[in-house]
Design a protein around this motif. Structure first.
Motif, PDB file in Angstrom:
ATOM      1  N   GLU A 377       2.641   5.189  -1.277  1.00 52.43           N
ATOM      2  CA  GLU A 377       2.037   4.461  -2.381  1.00 52.43           C
ATOM      3  C   GLU A 377       2.953   3.318  -2.796  1.00 52.43           C
ATOM      4  O   GLU A 377       4.191   3.360  -2.606  1.00 52.43           O
ATOM      5  CB  GLU A 377       1.827   5.376  -3.602  1.00 52.43           C
ATOM      6  N   ASP A 378       2.301   2.288  -3.389  1.00 52.01           N
ATOM      7  CA  ASP A 378       3.131   1.252  -4.016  1.00 52.01           C
ATOM      8  C   ASP A 378       3.510   1.718  -5.415  1.00 52.01           C
ATOM      9  O   ASP A 378       3.148   2.826  -5.834  1.00 52.01           O
ATOM     10  CB  ASP A 378       2.426  -0.092  -4.004  1.00 52.01           C
ATOM     11  N   LYS A 379       4.214   0.862  -6.138  1.00 53.33           N
ATOM     12  CA  LYS A 379       4.694   1.286  -7.453  1.00 53.33           C
ATOM     13  C   LYS A 379       3.564   1.511  -8.441  1.00 53.33           C
ATOM     14  O   LYS A 379       3.746   2.207  -9.449  1.00 53.33           O
ATOM     15  CB  LYS A 379       5.694   0.271  -7.999  1.00 53.33           C
ATOM     16  N   ASN A 380       2.360   0.934  -8.146  1.00 52.71           N
ATOM     17  CA  ASN A 380       1.208   1.119  -9.022  1.00 52.71           C
ATOM     18  C   ASN A 380       0.359   2.344  -8.626  1.00 52.71           C
ATOM     19  O   ASN A 380      -0.692   2.594  -9.223  1.00 52.71           O
ATOM     20  CB  ASN A 380       0.323  -0.124  -9.012  1.00 52.71           C
ATOM     21  N   GLY A 381       0.788   3.073  -7.618  1.00 50.41           N
ATOM     22  CA  GLY A 381       0.058   4.264  -7.201  1.00 50.41           C
ATOM     23  C   GLY A 381      -1.050   4.003  -6.198  1.00 50.41           C
ATOM     24  O   GLY A 381      -1.792   4.928  -5.829  1.00 50.41           O
ATOM     25  N   GLN A 382      -1.188   2.760  -5.717  1.00 51.40           N
ATOM     26  CA  GLN A 382      -2.203   2.444  -4.723  1.00 51.40           C
ATOM     27  C   GLN A 382      -1.714   2.893  -3.347  1.00 51.40           C
ATOM     28  O   GLN A 382      -0.561   2.684  -2.984  1.00 51.40           O
ATOM     29  CB  GLN A 382      -2.490   0.932  -4.700  1.00 51.40           C
ATOM     30  N   GLU A 383      -2.659   3.553  -2.582  1.00 50.27           N
ATOM     31  CA  GLU A 383      -2.272   4.103  -1.286  1.00 50.27           C
ATOM     32  C   GLU A 383      -1.966   2.986  -0.304  1.00 50.27           C
ATOM     33  O   GLU A 383      -2.660   1.958  -0.245  1.00 50.27           O
ATOM     34  CB  GLU A 383      -3.376   4.996  -0.727  1.00 50.27           C
ATOM     35  N   ILE A 384      -0.948   3.225   0.506  1.00 50.19           N
ATOM     36  CA  ILE A 384      -0.588   2.329   1.605  1.00 50.19           C
ATOM     37  C   ILE A 384      -0.863   3.074   2.897  1.00 50.19           C
ATOM     38  O   ILE A 384      -0.290   4.135   3.143  1.00 50.19           O
ATOM     39  CB  ILE A 384       0.891   1.920   1.518  1.00 50.19           C
ATOM     40  N   THR A 385      -1.755   2.536   3.693  1.00 48.48           N
ATOM     41  CA  THR A 385      -2.136   3.197   4.929  1.00 48.48           C
ATOM     42  C   THR A 385      -0.958   3.223   5.884  1.00 48.48           C
ATOM     43  O   THR A 385      -0.326   2.180   6.151  1.00 48.48           O
ATOM     44  CB  THR A 385      -3.331   2.482   5.575  1.00 48.48           C
ATOM     45  N   GLN A 386      -0.701   4.410   6.424  1.00 40.67           N
ATOM     46  CA  GLN A 386       0.492   4.591   7.245  1.00 40.67           C
ATOM     47  C   GLN A 386       0.463   3.737   8.503  1.00 40.67           C
ATOM     48  O   GLN A 386       1.482   3.147   8.884  1.00 40.67           O
ATOM     49  CB  GLN A 386       0.626   6.063   7.599  1.00 40.67           C
ATOM     50  N   ASN A 387      -0.689   3.603   9.131  1.00 37.65           N
ATOM     51  CA  ASN A 387      -0.699   2.838  10.386  1.00 37.65           C
ATOM     52  C   ASN A 387      -0.591   1.332  10.150  1.00 37.65           C
ATOM     53  O   ASN A 387      -0.263   0.579  11.067  1.00 37.65           O
ATOM     54  CB  ASN A 387      -1.943   3.159  11.200  1.00 37.65           C
ATOM     55  N   LEU A 388      -0.892   0.879   8.906  1.00 36.10           N
ATOM     56  CA  LEU A 388      -0.719  -0.547   8.622  1.00 36.10           C
ATOM     57  C   LEU A 388       0.709  -0.861   8.165  1.00 36.10           C
ATOM     58  O   LEU A 388       1.214  -1.967   8.331  1.00 36.10           O
ATOM     59  CB  LEU A 388      -1.711  -0.997   7.547  1.00 36.10           C
ATOM     60  N   GLY A 389       1.314   0.136   7.544  1.00 37.25           N
ATOM     61  CA  GLY A 389       2.681  -0.071   7.085  1.00 37.25           C
ATOM     62  C   GLY A 389       2.749  -0.720   5.716  1.00 37.25           C
ATOM     63  O   GLY A 389       1.734  -0.972   5.061  1.00 37.25           O
ATOM     64  N   PHE A 390       3.999  -1.000   5.263  1.00 34.86           N
ATOM     65  CA  PHE A 390       4.250  -1.549   3.929  1.00 34.86           C
ATOM     66  C   PHE A 390       4.627  -3.010   4.045  1.00 34.86           C
ATOM     67  O   PHE A 390       5.518  -3.385   4.804  1.00 34.86           O
ATOM     68  CB  PHE A 390       5.367  -0.753   3.258  1.00 34.86           C
ATOM     69  N   ASP A 391       3.898  -3.832   3.282  1.00 36.56           N
ATOM     70  CA  ASP A 391       4.191  -5.269   3.251  1.00 36.56           C
ATOM     71  C   ASP A 391       5.060  -5.575   2.035  1.00 36.56           C
ATOM     72  O   ASP A 391       4.618  -5.407   0.892  1.00 36.56           O
ATOM     73  CB  ASP A 391       2.910  -6.083   3.169  1.00 36.56           C
ATOM     74  N   MET A 392       6.310  -6.015   2.342  1.00 35.91           N
ATOM     75  CA  MET A 392       7.188  -6.406   1.241  1.00 35.91           C
ATOM     76  C   MET A 392       6.726  -7.739   0.666  1.00 35.91           C
ATOM     77  O   MET A 392       5.936  -8.465   1.273  1.00 35.91           O
ATOM     78  CB  MET A 392       8.630  -6.532   1.732  1.00 35.91           C
ATOM     79  N   GLN A 393       7.231  -8.019  -0.523  1.00 31.64           N
ATOM     80  CA  GLN A 393       6.960  -9.327  -1.096  1.00 31.64           C
ATOM     81  C   GLN A 393       7.561 -10.384  -0.162  1.00 31.64           C
ATOM     82  O   GLN A 393       8.610 -10.204   0.419  1.00 31.64           O
ATOM     83  CB  GLN A 393       7.588  -9.452  -2.478  1.00 31.64           C
ATOM     84  N   SER A 394       6.840 -11.472  -0.050  1.00 31.99           N
ATOM     85  CA  SER A 394       7.320 -12.522   0.862  1.00 31.99           C
ATOM     86  C   SER A 394       8.488 -13.289   0.252  1.00 31.99           C
ATOM     87  O   SER A 394       8.661 -13.334  -0.959  1.00 31.99           O
ATOM     88  CB  SER A 394       6.172 -13.479   1.183  1.00 31.99           C
ATOM     89  N   THR A 395       9.255 -13.897   1.117  1.00 30.27           N
ATOM     90  CA  THR A 395      10.376 -14.741   0.698  1.00 30.27           C
ATOM     91  C   THR A 395      10.267 -16.100   1.372  1.00 30.27           C
ATOM     92  O   THR A 395       9.546 -16.260   2.360  1.00 30.27           O
ATOM     93  CB  THR A 395      11.706 -14.082   1.038  1.00 30.27           C
ATOM     94  N   SER A 396      10.940 -17.057   0.834  1.00 31.43           N
ATOM     95  CA  SER A 396      10.934 -18.398   1.425  1.00 31.43           C
ATOM     96  C   SER A 396      12.335 -18.991   1.326  1.00 31.43           C
ATOM     97  O   SER A 396      13.160 -18.556   0.508  1.00 31.43           O
ATOM     98  CB  SER A 396       9.908 -19.304   0.715  1.00 31.43           C
ATOM     99  N   ASP A 397      12.527 -19.926   2.173  1.00 28.34           N
ATOM    100  CA  ASP A 397      13.783 -20.641   2.177  1.00 28.34           C
ATOM    101  C   ASP A 397      14.985 -19.713   2.289  1.00 28.34           C
ATOM    102  O   ASP A 397      16.005 -19.876   1.614  1.00 28.34           O
ATOM    103  CB  ASP A 397      13.932 -21.509   0.920  1.00 28.34           C
ATOM    104  N   ASN A 398      14.857 -18.665   3.105  1.00 28.01           N
ATOM    105  CA  ASN A 398      15.951 -17.780   3.462  1.00 28.01           C
ATOM    106  C   ASN A 398      16.474 -16.940   2.302  1.00 28.01           C
ATOM    107  O   ASN A 398      17.586 -16.437   2.335  1.00 28.01           O
ATOM    108  CB  ASN A 398      17.125 -18.596   4.064  1.00 28.01           C
TER     109      ASN A 398
END
Length: 901
Positions: A377-398
């Motif tokens: 789950e994410d911090k809000n309790g929403q399920e994260i599908t195991q086969n899709l994996g966890f998407d971190m927040q994106s970053t830019s400019d290194n």
């Protein structure tokens, strides 16, 4: 047996010459036999009138009195008889004088009594013969008793005992006891009585009947086995003037019955049971029930019914099959649990048996399935599908980015994490913070992730993590954490997410009949305009996906172009996968690929019984019945859409047949069933003709490649069919005119395949019509028949129609009736005093004066023997009759004494 009782006044003329004489004479007495021979009759001899019963005509015996003297006259006087009224003589008084060598005669007669008791009498007279001054003639009637003899064509009667042998419980055995009077005397046999407390007897001999010598009756009996074990029953008939006061036949046999015993783990089950198994792991489980036949007849298990929730996790092989178990043998049923979830699992098991004392044995069975189950789950309790994996927040400019993920135990057992390790990070870009350990039920643990691009300009990085735990089915998991670094480039997105071969576009499940269309966005994440140069598929020969259109113009920064893709595959219930190639003006990644996945689905028509223990397949032959008039056949089917797309039932039609009508109800067409939705169909059959008939049912749907479903209904009908014939010709209800005859015979035949019941046969509205038939017959088996004669005896001038009616259980002819039409008659009731018979005595012709129509005439001698029976208009030829005294019967209403010379 038809009985006719009539009393005829017989006047017997005294044939002698009477004159005055002083004579002694010599007395000679002779009894005249039926063949006109004579036997000497001595003083105190007895005349036996036989055993006529209670319904005989007047019987008489002629006595010749001869004067055997050639010189002297003989005088007979002072004739007396006992005063019972049973016996009499003629002449009743006076004196008889007989000339030498001449003869006279008188008659002793018997008038039927109201009972069959032994009766004795005597006649005494005086004569002038000094050797015979007083003579007595004794009389006797009903001297002999009857003797009842019984036999059975189906079962031998030995020592007044019938052995029916082994009888299956519920079975009906029919047999006949033939009763005959083989004695000399007349007797009564009373109705049949039974002494049986456990089983059921029915007899067709239910009224008291009289038996003359040689008289026979059939006692049709049926025996129904009601209780298992050996039995004895007594069939009783009380006798009057028989060889005993009561005739008894013992019926013995043995009723066979199955006896069911069902055990579980050695414990014997009762009719109602509750079994609770201990908690079990999340795996296929088996439980065995042993069914044993302890009886002495075959035991049939008529299927085993499983009542459970819609998950239908319990299964039992052979539950829908009728299984026969011989005595002292057993059969094992295996209950299998294939869990699809955790928690308590309940099922009601019903064993349906042919043991009459235990037709059903019910078991409420339950157990609990335990398992730890992992969820992300994410911090809000929403399920994260195991086969899709966890998407971190994106970053830019290194820039470095941190995100968090939670592992939750959604099972009912403690979840133990024994390994949590990163396995691929060559540029040292990824790290995590996790303590590990046990996770309680409905509890969760946090994992913190940190991502640093470290100068590697990739828009997405995936970091696999191996997780080992005691979770059900997911004991070893490879979980991907996806990190995103944004920079100037073309990005392919679907529904807000970046897509690629690793992050495919999933068309999901969609109806194969309609297909599905999606739009892929080509996002310009850079600062320069972007152009889509071309869109194609990696497999150029595929035909499951189609490119409908794509943007041809330039795409400004932070704006989107689009690629529209349609999936029109005909491969239902298959996983489809294809690589889409998008070529853009992105200098670094000119060609980007996206994996397309899809799972087209279709509807699936399925038909079964409500318990889902019997499946109806396309082309099946379903056998039902038997049908009867008392029992229309009704059966409920369940149709279900076992597919994943909506199903439409368009038509339900039935081929016609001659034997029965078949229709369906409980629905309105068209029927649309959503996936897993069910609908009841009620099939109803009404019989028309006996026999076996087939009817084909057709069901059309919109199921792709299987839109026509059919099966055959084979039905057997057991119906009684009434057919009435006269002179071998079939007749219908009509009018019968008795203008030219007095009797009309018809034959009732059962042309069907079931018992034809005859609850009522009668003539009404006119008592001048009557019927004669075997009244012991109240039903006809298939192909059996019964003759019925309608008799007509006109009595008056009134012309009234009669009604003959016959009621049956043939629903197509529940009542058969005939209108009985009288002819115009001239009643002879008021002509009794006007009818004259001449000449009397007669020699050749006898004439009747005073009748105005043809009537039936009969002539009897004094022994009751009929010599003439004819229809006459007033003239009767009597030339063939011997000389003597006779009785003339005119139309059954007038009797006259006639003398033939």
């Amino acid at each position: 047996m038809m009985k006719y009782t009539f009393t005829i006044l017989i006047s017997i003329l005294f044939l002698s010459i009477t004159f005055q004489s002083n004579a002694q004479g010599k007395l000679g007495l002779y009894k005249v036999n039926s063949d006109n021979t004579e036997d000497v009759l001595n003083d105190k001899d007895t005349i036996n009138f036989g055993n006529p019963g209670v319904a005989s005509p007047i019987l008489s015996q002629q006595i010749i009195v001869r004067n055997e003297s050639s010189t002297e006259s003989l005088t007979i006087n002072t004739i007396t008889f006992d005063d019972t009224g049973i016996f009499g003589y003629f002449p009743a008084s006076g004196e008889m004088t007989i000339h030498p060598n001449e003869a006279g005669s008188f008659y002793i007669y018997y008038s039927a009594a109201s009972n069959i008791d032994l009766h004795k009498g005597f006649l005494t007279f005086s004569s002038s013969d000094p050797q015979a001054p007083s003579v007595t003639i004794n009389t006797i009637v009903n001297k002999d008793d009857g003797e009842l003899k019984v036999s059975s064509p189906e079962y031998p009667i030995v020592n007044n005992q019938i052995d029916l042998g082994d009888v299956l419980i519920g079975e009906i055995k029919r047999f006949t006891i033939e009763m005959e009077n083989i004695g000399e005397g007349y007797m009564f046999v009373d109705k049949t009585e039974f002494d049986s407390e456990t089983n059921k007897f029915i007899s067709t001999y239910h009224t008291k009947q009289g038996f003359g010598k040689g008289t026979t009756y059939n006692n049709n009996l049926s025996f129904k086995a009601m209780k298992k074990g050996a039995f004895e029953a007594i069939i009783k008939n009380k006798l009057e003037r028989g060889q005993m006061d009561e005739h008894q036949i013992k019926v013995i046999g043995n009723v066979l019955s199955p006896e069911v015993e069902i055990s579980y783990k050695g414990d014997l089950l009762q009719p109602e049971n509750t079994i609770t198994e201990k908690p079990l792991p999340y795996a296929t489980q088996q439980f065995r029930f042993t069914v044993e036949n302890k009886g002495n007849a075959d035991l049939t298990i008529n299927g085993v019914t499983l009542n459970q929730n819609n998950d239908r996790e319990y299964h039992m092989p052979n539950s829908g099959i009728f299984t026969t178990i011989q005595p002292n043998e057993s059969f094992t049923y295996t209950l299998e649990l294939i869990p699809s979830s955790i928690g308590k699992k309940n099922v009601e098991i019903i064993f349906n048996t042919t043991d009459v004392e235990a037709p059903t044995i019910k078991v409420d069975f339950s157990t609990v399935i335990e398992a730890a189950m992992i969820r992300f789950e994410d911090k809000n309790g929403q399920e994260i599908t195991q086969n899709l994996g966890f998407d971190m927040q994106s970053t830019s400019d290194n820039a470095m980015v941190t995100d968090e993920l939670y592992i939750k135990n959604i099972g009912n057992k403690v979840l133990s994490i024994t390994q949590f390790s990163e396995i691929y990070d060559i540029h040292n870009q990824f790290s995590f913070d996790y303590s590990g350990g046990d996770i309680g039920i409905n509890e969760r643990q946090k994992i913190s992730f940190t991502y640093s691009p470290n100068g590697y300009n990739a828009y997405k990085k995936s970091f696999p993590i191996d997780i080992v735990s005691n979770a059900h089915e997911k004991k070893t998991i490879r979980f991907n954490v996806h990190a995103f670094h944004q920079y100037h480039e073309a990005e392919l997105k679907y529904e807000g997410n970046l897509v690629s071969e690793s992050y495919p576009i999933d068309f999901g499940r969609f109806d194969i009949n309609t297909g599905k269309e999606i739009t892929l966005l080509v996002q310009n994440s850079g600062t320069l305009p972007l152009t889509i140069k071309g869109v194609s598929f990696k497999n150029t020969g595929q035909n499951d996906f189609e490119i409908k259109e794509f943007t041809q113009n330039e795409i400004k920064a932070n704006e989107n172009g689009k690629v529209v893709i349609q999936c029109n595959s005909s491969k239902a219930h298959q996983h489809l996968e294809e690589i889409l190639k998008v070529e853009t003006s992105d200098y670094k990644n000119a060609i980007q690929t996206v994996r397309l996945t899809a799972n087209p689905v279709k509807s699936e028509f399925y038909m079964s019984n409500p318990e889902n223990t019997i499946t109806v397949w396309n082309g099946d032959i379903e056998e039902y019945g038997p049908l009867s008039y008392e029992r229309d056949f009704e059966y409920t089917y369940v149709i279900q859409n076992r597919g994943a797309a909506p199903l439409t039932i368009k038509t339900i039609t039935v081929d016609l047949n001659d034997g029965y009508t078949l229709d369906f109800s409980g629905f309105d067409l068209p029927i649309t069933l959503q996936p897993s939705e069910k609908q009841n169909l009620i099939m109803h059959a009404t019989p028309h003709l006996p026999g076996e008939y087939n009817s084909k049912v057709h069901i059309t749907t919109d199921e792709p490649s299987a839109n026509h479903f059919s099966y055959t209904v084979k039905m057997t009908s057991l119906l009684p069919v009434l057919e009435v014939t006269h002179n071998n010709e079939v007749i219908q209800p009509s009018t019968v005119d008795f203008a030219g005859f007095d009797a009309y015979t018809l034959t009732i035949l059962n042309k069907g395949t079931d018992i034809l019941e005859l609850p009522s046969i009668l003539v009404s509205d006119n008592d001048e019509f009557s019927i004669s038939y075997d009244e012991n017959v109240n039903f006809l088996r298939p192909q059996e028949s019964l003759d019925i004669t309608i008799n007509y005896s006109p009595k008056d001038k009134i012309k009234v129609d009669g009604i003959f009616s016959l009621k049956t259980n043939d629903k197509k002819m529940e009542e058969f009736s005939l209108v009985l039409k009288e002819r115009t008659v001239t009643s002879i009731d008021n002509q009794v005093v006007k009818v004259d018979i001449y000449p009397n005595p007669a020699e050749d012709q006898l004439y009747i004066k005073g009748i105005s129509q043809q009537v039936k005439v009969r002539i009897f001698d004094l022994y009751g023997v009929q010599h003439i029976d004819q229809i006459s208009n007033g003239t009767i030829d009597v030339s063939r009759l011997h000389a003597g005294i006779y009785v003339l019967d005119i139309g059954g209403q007038i009797t006259r004494k006639v003398i033939i010379k």
